[in-house]
Motif scaffolding. Structure first.
Motif, short mmCIF file in Angstrom:
data_model
loop_
_atom_site.label_atom_id
_atom_site.label_comp_id
_atom_site.label_asym_id
_atom_site.label_seq_id
_atom_site.Cartn_x
_atom_site.Cartn_y
_atom_site.Cartn_z
N UNK A 128 0.74 -1.28 0.00
CA UNK A 128 0.40 -0.05 0.11
C UNK A 128 1.31 1.08 0.08
N UNK A 129 0.36 2.57 -0.04
CA UNK A 129 1.40 3.89 -0.50
C UNK A 129 1.29 3.20 1.03
N UNK A 130 3.06 3.72 1.22
CA UNK A 130 3.86 3.96 2.47
C UNK A 130 4.27 5.87 2.25
N UNK A 131 4.92 6.15 2.98
CA UNK A 131 4.62 7.96 3.35
C UNK A 131 6.05 7.93 4.46
N UNK A 132 7.56 8.89 3.26
CA UNK A 132 8.17 8.72 4.39
C UNK A 132 9.45 9.95 4.18
N UNK A 133 10.07 10.16 5.23
CA UNK A 133 10.95 11.27 4.10
C UNK A 133 12.56 11.81 4.34
N UNK A 134 12.95 12.55 3.85
CA UNK A 134 14.48 12.27 3.52
C UNK A 134 14.89 13.60 3.67
N UNK A 135 15.94 13.43 4.28
CA UNK A 135 17.15 14.57 4.80
C UNK A 135 17.93 14.94 3.91
N UNK A 136 18.03 15.28 2.69
CA UNK A 136 19.04 15.73 2.08
C UNK A 136 20.27 16.53 2.47
N UNK A 137 21.49 16.75 2.32
CA UNK A 137 22.79 17.57 1.87
C UNK A 137 22.81 17.78 1.34
N UNK A 138 23.10 19.21 0.88
CA UNK A 138 24.01 19.63 -0.26
C UNK A 138 24.69 21.13 0.42
N UNK A 139 26.55 20.49 0.14
CA UNK A 139 27.36 21.52 0.37
C UNK A 139 26.68 22.62 1.76
N UNK A 140 26.43 20.99 2.54
CA UNK A 140 26.21 21.21 3.80
C UNK A 140 24.45 22.01 4.03
N UNK A 141 23.96 21.71 3.29
CA UNK A 141 22.34 22.83 3.45
C UNK A 141 21.39 21.45 3.38
N UNK A 142 20.42 21.63 4.42
CA UNK A 142 19.49 20.50 5.33
C UNK A 142 18.51 20.67 4.53
N UNK A 143 18.28 19.54 3.36
CA UNK A 143 16.61 20.36 2.77
C UNK A 143 15.22 18.49 3.23
N UNK A 144 14.68 18.97 4.30
CA UNK A 144 13.34 18.04 4.58
C UNK A 144 12.68 17.88 3.50
N UNK A 145 12.13 17.05 2.99
CA UNK A 145 11.49 16.58 2.01
C UNK A 145 10.34 14.99 2.13
N UNK A 146 9.20 15.33 1.47
CA UNK A 146 8.01 14.20 1.84
C UNK A 146 7.78 13.47 0.89
N UNK A 147 8.22 11.92 1.10
CA UNK A 147 8.26 11.17 -0.20
C UNK A 147 6.74 10.60 -0.29
N UNK A 148 6.09 10.17 -1.08
CA UNK A 148 4.96 9.16 -0.79
C UNK A 148 5.14 8.09 -2.21
N UNK A 149 5.27 6.56 -1.56
CA UNK A 149 5.76 5.52 -2.51
C UNK A 149 4.41 5.45 -2.71
N UNK A 150 4.19 4.57 -3.78
CA UNK A 150 2.74 3.71 -4.76
C UNK A 150 3.33 2.91 -5.42
N UNK A 151 3.01 1.47 -5.18
CA UNK A 151 4.09 0.26 -5.43
C UNK A 151 1.81 -0.24 -6.84
N UNK A 152 2.99 -0.57 -7.63
CA UNK A 152 2.23 -0.35 -8.79
C UNK A 152 1.96 -1.69 -9.04
N UNK A 153 1.20 -2.87 -9.78
CA UNK A 153 1.97 -4.69 -10.91
C UNK A 153 2.35 -3.60 -12.11
N UNK A 154 2.96 -4.28 -12.80
CA UNK A 154 3.48 -4.43 -14.32
C UNK A 154 2.64 -4.93 -15.08
N UNK A 155 2.75 -4.88 -16.31
CA UNK A 155 2.19 -5.84 -16.67
C UNK A 155 3.18 -6.72 -17.76
N UNK A 156 4.27 -5.74 -17.76
CA UNK A 156 5.75 -7.22 -18.17
C UNK A 156 5.87 -7.69 -17.20
N UNK A 157 5.19 -7.81 -15.72
CA UNK A 157 6.04 -8.79 -14.93
C UNK A 157 7.20 -7.86 -14.04
#
Length: 824
Positions: A110-139
């Motif tokens: 099912x959809x999963x809500x997560x967070x990420x703290x990414x650092x670029x040159x010492x700058x920290x940015x908090x992001x929200x991630x929503x992962x949506x699993x789906x089935x592929x017709x190609x397997x």
């Protein structure tokens, strides 16, 4: 923060919440009954709009998850515009965050809500991630990960120094008529500078140095700053002012000079503030000497996380927490460091108990107790690495049974075939399909079906030996690879034993469940020595076993491949035939017994193949239905038949057969309306023939379509009446205009009393329900006499005429007025 900035932040937060709601609703709305995951096309394609810019599409179909597609916003976040790359090719902070979000979505389905703290040159940015699993017709599985900012950015390491008493002043040079600088205006000043200069911020801002009375206004300081302007350089100098010793650092950027003022007397207070933020930080941190790599200070979090006593920690160097095989790589990285850095890869560190952890590190050069050092913050990503390993496992194993999936099955089969080529041994591939499994799902629900599949998987797992493999290919279909077989008899014995084991009752919480199994077997090298060919041949053998009634095993035979090739050739020819106009319509007359004349014609599709001649509809219609061509072909038949019938006498009807597949397209009513409008045919002259198989699936929707068609004035007829399981019940479901007595009853009408009884019953049923009855397959006058005597309304068959091209309709109408009377 200003009201405007606050409003922007609130708007961003509201937009993020709205995006998450939209995506989750779309995911749940796309799940079909019986599916654990919705299809990729239903969730990720169409109507996403700007949300597509925020998506990272992960393909979970190999050892390493791959980034298949990325939107524009996601590419900015990843700092990478590439597609079709392994997940570990991304920067570690983004890669591990995506791996963790995808793992949660796949594990829970099912959809999963997560967070990420990414650092670029010492700058920290908090992001929200929503992962949506789906089935592929190609397997395999596709996971779409939505990424968006959650809060304002901040500098992690600079925050430690945010409590400094340093003053910051920005000056702009004022030039005279000769374009030479002679004065400065203060355009920015912080509170630290206000304290050090001993004037309020409001008084300092926008003031000129020449009009002030603070230390920057001295002739010595102003002169140094003027000299600095045209050189675009930096300078640091000391200023003594009464009871204070100040250090002034200035850097020129054209006419703008940035000045930092430090009070040397406040170093102790500054160090105490640093200690507070350093020691109390929940993130492991330390300071090490830039030359010797010795630890100069460690915080409580580092002591607790690594397990070394503080005293020992401070006697150690960085090398002692590095694995020996990474000393050179670590050391080279430190030598190349500048003022700040972040690790580009995952480092391994050794804790006091000898265990290893995987970390990301972020550092900044500092002056600590008069020594050149680096302040380092550590992020432990060991659990994230475990999540990546779990994803790799999930990419090769079925989530329900934990058996190898199709990808691993193909990989292992290729390996087994390669080994068999070298050793001359035999390899068997078995396709196993469960009999009666659908009944379990329908009767007890999918949760019970899932548990049953797990039990089946366990029985299969117990039967295979070392070097063999059992995999779940999907649904209730499994595959087995047996290596090092000596004779086909071994494969046969194994399959027979396996069917017996799988057919034994299953105890499901006190409920006894019984199913069966069918197995198709292909042997290498005789049935093929390539993975695809061998799997395909085993599947054809399984089809033969299922056709034989199930509960048995069947070996692949060459004839199966020949029949499959014929089928593939027909599919290709069918697609080309429609485009080339090789189809034509023939019409068989329907005789009205009461008036002894032609009351209508049944439309029959014919295929005139340029090489094979006329092909029977019984051969190509099922294929056209399987490949979806029947929808377009059926529409063409309907339009052509209506156009042709419009030229006939106004009391002559036209009957057109409909396939159940046409009902699934859900635009059948519109097609009929269009055909009638284009031909100007009166609706009651069109008769649509259906079979009872139409009611076996989605009967409510199909009944609704039939009622819509009948409301147009179109007549509805049931073909092959009496041959199905529930024909009588269907007469209660829908008020048919006509029922057609199947030719199997007419054929033996004059020889078998039971056929006569059935025809009599159907004819009587038609009279009682006011439904027209038509008998098919009339070939003799004797049959016609009986049907007339039993009260049938219409007949058709070779006694009158075979189906003829449209060009012969006029001749049939003229001749059959006489011939029908003579035959009667």
């Amino acid at each position: 923060m200003s009201a405007a900035v606050t409003q922007v932040s609130e708007n961003s937060t509201n937009q993020l919440a709205a995006d998450l709601t939209v995506l989750q609703r779309k995911w749940y709305a796309a799940i079909q009954p019986g599916q654990s995951l919705p299809s990729y096309e239903e969730v990720m394609l169409g109507s996403l709009g700007r949300l597509a810019d925020h998506l990272v599409l992960l393909e979970i179909d190999g050892e390493t998850p791959e980034v298949s597609r990325t939107g524009r916003y996601a590419q900015q976040w990843l700092c990478d515009e590439r597609w079709d790359i392994p997940l570990d090719a991304l920067s570690p902070d983004c890669g591990t965050a995506l791996a963790q979000a995808a793992s949660g979505a796949l594990q829970n389905k099912r959809p999963h809500l997560g967070t990420a703290h990414c650092v670029r040159d010492g700058i920290v940015q908090r992001y929200t991630l929503l992962a949506l699993p789906t089935a592929s017709r190609w397997g395999g599985t596709l996971v779409g990960v939505y990424v968006n900012e959650e809060a304002q950015r901040y500098n992690l390491l600079d925050a430690i120094f945010s409590s400094t008493d340093d003053g910051i002043v920005a000056l702009t040079a004022i030039r005279g008529p000769d374009r030479r600088p002679f004065d400065f205006q203060i355009v920015h000043v912080n509170h630290g500078a206000s304290q050090l200069l001993r004037h309020p911020v409001s008084e300092l801002r926008w003031s000129r140095l020449s009009a002030g009375h603070h230390l920057l206004c001295s002739a010595d300081v102003a002169g140094r700053l003027i000299e600095l302007v045209d050189s675009d350089a930096s300078v640091t100098f000391a200023v003594d002012s009464g009871d204070r010793n100040l250090s002034v650092s200035a850097t020129a950027f054209g006419d703008v000079v940035s000045v930092t003022i430090s009070d040397v007397t406040s170093l102790k207070k500054r160090e105490e503030s640093f200690r507070l933020l350093f020691d109390g930080n929940p993130m492991p941190m330390w300071v090490f000497d830039a030359q010797s790599f010795e630890f100069l200070s460690v915080n409580d979090a580092a002591v607790a996380h690594y397990g070394y006593p503080r005293e020992r920690f401070l006697r150690m160097s960085l090398r002692e927490i590095w694995p020996r095989e990474e000393w050179i790589a670590h050391g080279q990285t430190l030598l190349e460091m500048r003022d700040s850095y972040q690790s580009e890869g995952n480092w391994r560190h050794i804790k006091a108990d000898g265990s290893e952890i995987h970390v990301l590190t972020f550092g900044r050069r500092v002056l600590f107790d008069g020594r050149d050092g680096f302040l380092v913050a550590v992020v432990d990503i060991t659990e994230r690495r475990k999540a990546e390993a779990k994803i790799a496992h999930m990419a090769h194993h079925d989530g329900l049974t934990n058996l190898p999936n199709r990808a691993l099955y193909q990989q292992r089969l290729e390996q087994a075939l390669a080994q068999a080529r070298g050793s001359g041994t035999m390899v068997a591939v078995m396709c196993v399909d469960l009999d009666l499994f659908k009944n379990v799902n329908d009767s007890f629900g999918h949760p019970m079906g899932d548990r049953l599949l797990q039990c089946v998987a366990e029985r299969l797992r117990q039967q295979i030996g070392d070097g063999d493999l059992v995999a779940r290919l999907g649904g209730d279909e499994f595959a087995i690879v047996l290596t090092s077989l000596a004779t086909p008899n071994e494969a046969s014995s194994f399959a027979a034993r396996l069917i017996e084991i799988l057919s034994a009752p299953y105890d499901m919480d006190g409920l006894e469940v019984v199913i069966g199994a069918s197995i198709g077997i292909a042997l290498a090298p005789s049935d093929g020595d390539e993975c695809e060919a061998l799997s395909r041949n085993a599947d054809m053998a399984l089809y033969r076993a299922k056709a034989a009634g199930g509960g048995c095993h069947h070996f692949f035979e060459k004839e199966m491949d020949r029949q499959a090739q014929i089928r593939r050739d027909m599919e290709l020819d069918l697609r080309q035939a429609f485009a080339r106009g090789e189809f034509e319509l023939h019409y068989q007359p329907l005789i009205d017994l009461a008036e002894d004349r032609i009351g209508g014609f049944e439309t029959l599709l014919r295929w005139r193949h340029p090489e094979r001649g006329m092909i029977s509809p019984s051969d190509f219609i099922p294929v056209a239905e399987d490949i979806g061509l029947i929808v377009g072909l059926g529409e063409w038949v309907l339009r052509q038949a209506c156009l042709e019938a419009a030229s006939w006498p106004s009391d002559v009807k036209v009957a057109v057969n409909l396939s159940p597949v046409q009902f699934r397209s859900r635009n059948l009513v519109q097609v009929v309306i269009s055909a009638l409008a284009q031909s100007s045919l009166v609706p009651h002259r069109l008769e649509l023939e259906i079979t009872e198989s139409l009611f076996l699936a989605d009967s409510e929707a199909n009944l609704a379509t039939l009622h819509q068609l009948r409301s147009l004035g179109v007549r509805i007829s049931m073909d092959d009446f009496g041959t199905g399981y529930s024909s009588l019940s269907y007469l209660r479901s829908f008020p048919f205009d006509k029922i057609k007595i199947d030719r199997s009853f007419v054929k033996d009408l004059t020889q078998r009393p039971d056929c006569l009884a059935i025809v009599r019953a159907i004819a009587g049923l038609g009279r009682s329900l006011d439904i027209t009855t038509l008998a098919e397959g009339v070939e003799s006058v004797e049959q016609l006499d009986v049907l007339r005597a039993e009260g049938c309304h219409e007949v058709q068959g070779f006694l009158f005429s075979a189906a003829r091209p449209a060009s012969e309709i006029c001749g049939l109408l003229m001749r059959f007025g006489r011939q029908a009377s003579q035959a009667a």
